[in-house]
Design an enzyme around this catalytic site. Structure first.
Site, PDB file in Angstrom:
ATOM      1  N   SER A  20       0.830  -1.208   0.000  1.00 60.94           N
ATOM      2  CA  SER A  20       0.000   0.000   0.000  1.00 60.94           C
ATOM      3  C   SER A  20       0.865   1.259   0.000  1.00 60.94           C
ATOM      4  O   SER A  20       1.859   1.349   0.725  1.00 60.94           O
ATOM      5  CB  SER A  20      -0.894   0.016   1.244  1.00 60.94           C
ATOM      6  N   LYS A  71     -13.891  -3.174   1.700  1.00 60.98           N
ATOM      7  CA  LYS A  71     -14.652  -1.920   1.593  1.00 60.98           C
ATOM      8  C   LYS A  71     -16.147  -2.103   1.850  1.00 60.98           C
ATOM      9  O   LYS A  71     -16.799  -1.217   2.395  1.00 60.98           O
ATOM     10  CB  LYS A  71     -14.433  -1.278   0.214  1.00 60.98           C
ATOM     11  N   ASP A 108     -13.081   7.845  -2.591  1.00 58.91           N
ATOM     12  CA  ASP A 108     -12.564   7.411  -3.894  1.00 58.91           C
ATOM     13  C   ASP A 108     -13.144   8.249  -5.036  1.00 58.91           C
ATOM     14  O   ASP A 108     -12.442   8.581  -5.996  1.00 58.91           O
ATOM     15  CB  ASP A 108     -12.886   5.933  -4.142  1.00 58.91           C
TER      16      ASP A 108
END
Ligand code: ATR
Length: 282
Positions: A20, A71, A108
């Site tokens: 990440s 998510k 996002d």
């Protein structure tokens, strides 16, 4: 970095998480801003996500970014969610409030729009049609973001058309679904095209769509950021299309995440794009 008894902790949860970029970005901002804070990776085994977030209720950790595959679970775990997280059916931000409640958000879509604003400043979502390739979580979030930004015509193209139709049905409004066999029609007159499929990732098959059927001025974007110029973007550039890369979206979602965790915008002086490019070896 100096840590103390007051250090504000946030992080990113996913599986896998070792690659990440979020810890690199957030800790660079923390250092520049001189905050007593830290941002750490949390590798959580599948099946343990809900227990993990339950344990953090009450503010021991300020918040976490959430990435694949959690998510959807992140949204489900929250007591309250923003409209954009609800529309996306996914959360990439969880904030642990001091009263023990858990708030879910999704930045996002903001990242996607920020990427266009930065790399294609003339683009206005309200000005015309956009087409999204793919019907997974990335495409759903993008459709919700473009709809929220006032886009009048959002077309989702997917190999499995029924999945595109399911997004159109659940979000409603100006969204329509196309199969891959209808891709030329879906490209007609569009002002932007976004690849939200997993095709073109290192181990995936290349995406085969007739980019030459897009209008000359169509802005072409890929959510994948490794490589920075994906085969899809390279093909668009060869046709002279303006392009937007996935790294701009990654940074664009991190900015409002940082604000949610640390209560202030990230310092503008850090060139996190250059840092990410170096770290990723792009
Ligand atoms: P996300 O990360 O956005 O949640 P996902 O749920 O894994 O992604 O979905 C991946 C998307 O890429 C799907 O829309 C998938 O198409 P199907 O729904 O038909 O499976 C699409 N995809 C993956 N490989 C592809 C390929 N080679 N050509 C076209 N589409 C592809």
């Amino acid at each position: 970095m100096s840590l103390s008894g007051r250090t504000r902790v946030a992080g990113v949860v996913g599986q896998p998480i070792a690659h990440s970029m979020s810890p690199v970005l957030h800790n660079a901002w923390i250092a520049q801003a001189g905050l007593d804070a830290v941002y750490v990776p949390f590798a959580i085994a599948n099946g343990r996500f809900a227990a993990f977030v339950e344990g953090l209720r009450g503010g021991s950790v300020a918040g976490v970014n959430v990435t694949l595959p959690f998510k959807g679970e992140a949204l489900a775990a929250a007591d309250q969610a923003s409209a954009r997280a609800t529309a996306a059916q996914a959360a990439n931000v969880l904030v642990f409030r001091a009263d023990g409640t858990l708030f879910a958000d999704n930045t996002d879509g903001l990242g996607l729009l920020a990427a266009f604003a930065e790399q294609s400043p003339g683009f206005d979502p309200r000005a015309g049609a956009v087409t999204l390739l793919g019907a997974g979580g990335g495409a759903r979030g993008a459709a919700a973001a473009f709809a929220q930004a006032g886009c009048p015509d959002i077309r989702i193209v997917n190999r499995t058309k029924a999945k595109a139709q399911a997004i159109a049905d659940s979000l409603g409004g100006a969204i329509s679904a196309y199969g891959l066999d209808e891709v030329s029609a879906a490209f007609r007159g569009i002002q932007a095209l976004v690849n939200a499929t997993s095709a073109g990732l290192a181990d995936g098959a290349a995406l085969d769509v007739p980019l030459e059927a897009t209008p000359d001025a169509c802005v072409v974007m890929d959510m994948v950021y490794k490589p920075l110029i994906t085969p899809f973007l390279a093909q668009a550039r060869a046709l002279g299309r303006p392009t937007v890369d996935g790294l701009a979206m990654l940074i664009g979602q991190a900015v409002p995440s940082f604000e949610a965790f640390y209560g202030q915008p990230p310092p503008a002086q850090v060139d996190v794009r250059a840092l990410a490019i170096t770290t990723l070896g792009l």
